[in-house]
Design a protein around this motif. Structure first.
Motif, short mmCIF file in Angstrom:
data_model
loop_
_atom_site.label_atom_id
_atom_site.label_comp_id
_atom_site.label_asym_id
_atom_site.label_seq_id
_atom_site.Cartn_x
_atom_site.Cartn_y
_atom_site.Cartn_z
N ALA A 1 0.71 -1.50 -0.15
CA ALA A 1 -0.18 -0.10 -0.15
C ALA A 1 0.51 1.52 -0.22
CB ALA A 1 -0.65 -0.35 0.95
N LEU A 2 0.43 1.94 -1.43
CA LEU A 2 2.05 3.23 -1.49
C LEU A 2 0.72 4.60 -1.12
CD1 LEU A 2 3.04 2.65 -4.12
CD2 LEU A 2 4.55 2.38 -2.34
N THR A 3 1.44 5.19 0.00
CA THR A 3 0.45 6.44 0.07
C THR A 3 1.65 7.73 -0.58
OG1 THR A 3 0.03 5.79 2.45
CG2 THR A 3 -0.53 7.99 2.04
N LEU A 4 1.23 8.42 -0.62
CA LEU A 4 1.65 9.68 -1.52
C LEU A 4 1.24 10.85 -1.32
CD1 LEU A 4 3.28 11.51 -3.75
CD2 LEU A 4 2.19 10.60 -5.85
N ARG A 5 1.61 11.91 -1.18
CA ARG A 5 1.26 13.63 -0.37
C ARG A 5 2.19 14.44 -1.55
NH1 ARG A 5 -1.58 11.01 0.54
NH2 ARG A 5 -3.48 9.71 2.60
N ALA A 6 1.75 14.76 -2.58
CA ALA A 6 2.83 15.22 -3.65
C ALA A 6 2.72 16.89 -3.64
CB ALA A 6 2.23 14.48 -4.90
N GLN A 7 3.36 17.73 -3.07
CA GLN A 7 3.50 19.29 -3.73
C GLN A 7 3.82 19.37 -5.42
OE1 GLN A 7 5.64 21.68 -0.43
NE2 GLN A 7 4.33 19.94 1.11
N VAL A 8 2.88 19.68 -5.72
CA VAL A 8 3.72 20.33 -7.64
C VAL A 8 2.65 21.25 -7.95
CG1 VAL A 8 4.10 19.18 -9.46
CG2 VAL A 8 3.94 17.18 -7.23
N PRO A 9 3.70 21.67 -7.82
CA PRO A 9 2.70 23.66 -8.31
C PRO A 9 1.71 23.72 -9.61
CG PRO A 9 5.61 24.08 -7.93
CD PRO A 9 5.51 22.64 -8.01
N ASN A 10 0.94 24.16 -9.97
CA ASN A 10 0.65 24.09 -11.37
C ASN A 10 -0.35 23.21 -11.59
OD1 ASN A 10 1.10 26.76 -11.36
ND2 ASN A 10 3.57 26.70 -11.84
N LEU A 11 0.25 22.03 -10.90
CA LEU A 11 -1.12 20.79 -11.62
C LEU A 11 -2.15 20.38 -11.04
CD1 LEU A 11 -0.06 17.83 -13.16
CD2 LEU A 11 0.67 17.01 -10.62
N ASP A 12 -2.62 20.45 -11.69
CA ASP A 12 -4.24 20.10 -11.73
C ASP A 12 -4.80 18.68 -10.78
OD1 ASP A 12 -5.40 18.25 -14.03
OD2 ASP A 12 -4.38 19.92 -15.32
N GLN A 13 -6.02 18.67 -10.37
CA GLN A 13 -5.83 16.66 -10.06
C GLN A 13 -6.38 16.04 -11.14
OE1 GLN A 13 -5.88 16.88 -6.51
NE2 GLN A 13 -5.97 14.18 -7.12
N ALA A 14 -6.64 15.93 -11.87
CA ALA A 14 -7.28 14.86 -13.23
C ALA A 14 -5.81 14.44 -13.50
CB ALA A 14 -7.91 15.52 -13.92
N THR A 15 -4.79 15.31 -13.71
CA THR A 15 -3.35 15.33 -14.82
C THR A 15 -2.78 14.40 -13.96
OG1 THR A 15 -3.58 17.75 -16.05
CG2 THR A 15 -1.01 16.08 -15.33
N PHE A 16 -2.38 14.82 -12.67
CA PHE A 16 -2.39 14.20 -11.02
C PHE A 16 -1.95 12.96 -11.06
CE2 PHE A 16 -2.02 12.99 -6.64
CZ PHE A 16 -0.68 12.92 -5.91
N ALA A 17 -3.91 12.67 -11.09
CA ALA A 17 -4.05 11.61 -11.03
C ALA A 17 -4.32 10.09 -12.12
CB ALA A 17 -5.76 11.25 -10.71
N ARG A 18 -3.83 11.11 -12.78
CA ARG A 18 -3.48 9.94 -14.59
C ARG A 18 -2.12 10.02 -14.72
NH1 ARG A 18 -0.38 11.12 -18.35
NH2 ARG A 18 -0.69 13.74 -18.08
N MET A 19 -1.18 11.01 -14.18
CA MET A 19 0.83 10.56 -13.89
C MET A 19 0.90 9.20 -12.82
SD MET A 19 1.96 14.02 -14.22
CE MET A 19 2.46 14.97 -15.19
N VAL A 20 0.16 9.35 -11.77
CA VAL A 20 0.05 8.47 -10.20
C VAL A 20 -0.21 7.23 -10.70
CG1 VAL A 20 -1.14 7.21 -8.15
CG2 VAL A 20 -0.14 10.22 -8.39
N GLY A 21 -1.47 7.04 -11.70
CA GLY A 21 -1.91 5.55 -11.46
C GLY A 21 -0.46 5.30 -12.88
N ASP A 22 0.36 6.06 -14.05
CA ASP A 22 1.36 5.46 -14.72
C ASP A 22 2.41 5.42 -14.35
OD1 ASP A 22 -0.22 6.38 -17.14
OD2 ASP A 22 0.77 8.48 -17.26
N ALA A 23 2.93 6.44 -12.71
CA ALA A 23 3.89 5.93 -11.67
C ALA A 23 3.67 4.29 -11.19
CB ALA A 23 4.04 6.33 -10.90
N GLU A 24 2.31 3.81 -11.27
CA GLU A 24 2.28 3.27 -9.92
C GLU A 24 2.49 2.02 -11.60
OE1 GLU A 24 0.38 -0.78 -9.03
OE2 GLU A 24 -0.54 0.40 -10.64
#
Length: 142
Positions: A97-120
Motif C-alpha cells: 500500500a503506497l501513500t503519496l503526498r505530493a507538492q507540485v506547483p501548477n498541477l491539476d488534480q486530473a493530470t495528477f491522478a493520471r500520472m499517479v496511475g502511470d507511475a504505479e
C-alpha cells in the motif's frame, strides 16, 4: 545494469540470524532474524526492504513522469506498507500500500491522478511484485 546484495544466515530459522549487505554500502552487515521479521527486535527484514524499495522506486518514477510533462515537484513523500500473511505452510507478500503526498506547483488534480496511475504501472518494483498494489495519492496545493 545489475545491482547486488548479499545475505549470510547462520543457525535455524527461528533461532538463527543473519546479515544483509548491499554493494553500494548503504547496508553493511545489517542484522535480520525471525525476531526482526515477526517481532520488534532491532534490525531489518525482507518486507521492510521491499517497502523501502517500492517507496523509493515509485517516488522516482513519479518524478520522471512529472519531469517529462514539464512539472517540477517541490516534494514527493511516499510511504509503503508491505503486508506479509500466512499461505499454506509458509507466508506470502500479499499487498503493498503506497501513500503519496505530493507538492507540485501548477498541477491539476486530473493530470495528477493520471500520472499517479502511470507511475504505479511503470515502477519496476511494482512490476516485480506479485501482490495487490494500492496508491492513496493526495496533491497538496502549494
Amino acid at each position: 545494469m545489475i545491482r547486488k546484495a548479499k545475505a549470510v544466515w547462520r543457525g535455524t530459522g527461528r533461532d538463527g540470524g543473519g546479515t544483509v549487505s548491499t554493494e553500494s554500502g548503504a547496508l553493511t552487515g545489517t542484522p535480520y532474524s525471525f525476531r526482526t521479521r515477526f517481532e520488534n527486535e532491532k534490525g531489518t527484514n525482507p518486507e521492510e526492504l521491499i517497502a523501502a524499495a517500492h517507496a523509493g522506486c515509485f517516488s522516482m518514477t513519479m518524478a520522471f513522469i512529472l519531469q517529462g510533462a514539464a512539472y517540477t515537484p517541490t516534494e514527493l513523500d511516499v510511504d509503503a506498507a508491505v503486508t506479509i500473511e500466512p499461505e499454506g505452510a509458509g507466508f506470502r507478500i500479499s499487498r503493498s500500500a503506497l501513500t503519496l503526498r505530493a507538492q507540485v506547483p501548477n498541477l491539476d488534480q486530473a493530470t495528477f491522478a493520471r500520472m499517479v496511475g502511470d507511475a504505479e504501472k511503470n515502477c519496476p518494483v511494482s512490476k516485480v511484485l506479485n501482490a495487490a498494489i494500492t496508491v492513496d495519492a493526495t496533491l497538496i496545493s502549494t
